[in-house]
Design a protein around this motif. Structure first.
Motif, PDB file in Angstrom:
ATOM      1  N   ARG A  88     -82.862  16.744  -9.434  1.00  0.00           N
ATOM      2  CA  ARG A  88     -83.142  16.015  -8.201  1.00  0.00           C
ATOM      3  C   ARG A  88     -84.134  16.840  -7.391  1.00  0.00           C
ATOM      4  NH1 ARG A  88     -77.553  16.093  -7.940  1.00  0.00           N
ATOM      5  NH2 ARG A  88     -77.700  17.567  -6.194  1.00  0.00           N
ATOM      6  N   ASP A  98     -79.282  16.448 -12.046  1.00  0.00           N
ATOM      7  CA  ASP A  98     -78.814  15.062 -12.093  1.00  0.00           C
ATOM      8  C   ASP A  98     -79.120  14.486 -13.471  1.00  0.00           C
ATOM      9  OD1 ASP A  98     -78.175  12.407 -11.852  1.00  0.00           O
ATOM     10  OD2 ASP A  98     -79.265  12.069  -9.988  1.00  0.00           O
ATOM     11  N   ASN A 103     -80.247   8.211 -13.693  1.00  0.00           N
ATOM     12  CA  ASN A 103     -81.387   9.113 -13.493  1.00  0.00           C
ATOM     13  C   ASN A 103     -82.151   9.349 -14.791  1.00  0.00           C
ATOM     14  OD1 ASN A 103     -82.912  10.711 -11.588  1.00  0.00           O
ATOM     15  ND2 ASN A 103     -82.204  12.509 -12.726  1.00  0.00           N
TER      16      ASN A 103
END
Length: 330
Positions: A88, A98, A103
């Motif tokens: 992130r 993440d 994602n």
């Protein structure tokens, strides 16, 4: 150039090119890059037969992939693009890891667009996310393979248990982790596990963040602001001890009419046909020097001397600071 196979059937050049220094990193890591020279370096690499080009979403973020995409436009045939996801970030940089399935997909779609390609050849999880089961992450990556958006899957800096669980979920073509004369810990358990599972090994920082090139003779050679001034292995208490191995590398290089960088890379190549180092470069002159390593034939005596000078665990200082180390071998 010579060629090797990652996993059962993924052919790449024996040396790839790490693109991280080329854009978006800044002068604090390996010096400022010139965009035109970086693109010329990428084009020269293709001319030399290099096929594996390594980038990541977090490099910049984003702009490193954009630069590589710009450079390969019209030159896609035969080029193998490897990129990574798993962080992130915001306007101030990285904020955490993440690897949630959402994602994974978001990162893949963004990378495809920035690279200007329809398929990512090798899609790595950049760092293991301890909050997401690896089966969930690799499962999401595998769905991208089914959709034709990714060809092969990879992991980076994963531990043995994670590697095994990942490989049980979907075939893994490559593990990328630090490996060089001054960082050999993967030889104990990680490299053997990869070989058992037929997973290729891609060493990053194969030149010890520049240390093994022999061009840095003291900390004063590092410009102000260079992050290596905070690298434990470059510290005042460790620098001289670590330089002893470089002296041996230099001696062997002189005997072969080669550069120290070529010897350090040739040593890695000699550790197995499943090993494909990715030295980083942002200039044609260093690229051309490194790629000549495929033609350096080290003798048994050379290899023994290097092993004695740089035994596993023999480098003074940890390879990262505490925060970065905590993200490895999970």
């Amino acid at each position: 150039m010579k060629y090797r196979t990652l996993g059962p059937d993924f052919e790449v050049s024996a040396l790839g090119l790490g693109c991280m220094p080329m854009a978006g990193i800044g002068k604090g890591m390996y010096g400022e890059a010139n965009v035109d020279e970086s693109i010329a370096t990428l084009h020269r690499a293709i001319e030399l037969g290099v096929t594996l080009f390594d980038t990541a979403e977090i490099y910049g973020p984003l702009v490193n992939e954009e630069l590589l995409g710009r450079a390969i436009r019209g030159k896609r045939d035969g080029v193998v693009i490897a990129t990574k996801f798993g962080f992130r970030y915001d306007d101030n940089g990285m904020t955490g890891v993440d690897s949630t399935p959402d994602n994974v997909r978001r990162a893949c779609e963004g990378s495809l667009k920035r690279l200007g390609v329809e398929t990512i050849d090798l899609f790595y999880q950049h760092r293991v996310d301890p909050n997401v089961p690896i089966e969930d992450t690799v499962g999401a990556m595998g769905r991208l393979v089914e959709e034709g958006k990714v060809r092969h899957l990879g992991l980076s800096e994963a531990g043995v248990e994670t590697i095994r669980r990942a490989a049980a979920t979907h075939p893994i073509a490559a593990l990328q982790s630090e490996y060089s004369l001054w960082e050999r810990d993967v030889e104990e358990a990680i490299l053997p596990a990869c070989r058992e599972l037929d997973i290729g090994f891609v060493p990053y920082s194969p030149l010890g963040r520049g240390f093994l090139t022999g061009q840095i003779t003291s900390r004063d050679d590092l410009p102000e602001g260079d992050y290596r001034r905070n690298d434990p292995r470059y510290s005042d208490e460790n620098f001289a001890r670590n330089m002893a191995m470089v002296d041996v590398v230099k001696d062997i290089a002189a005997a072969h009419d080669a550069s120290p960088a070529q010897v350090a890379l040739a040593w890695l190549l000699a550790q197995g046909d499943d090993i494909v180092p990715i030295p980083g470069s942002k200039r044609r002159v260093t690229l051309e020097d490194s790629m000549k390593a495929v033609d350096v034939a080290l003798t048994a005596d050379d290899l023994a001397a290097l092993d004695a000078a740089a035994p596993r665990g023999g480098t003074a200082g940890p390879r990262y600071g505490e925060r970065a180390m905590a993200m490895t071998r999970l």
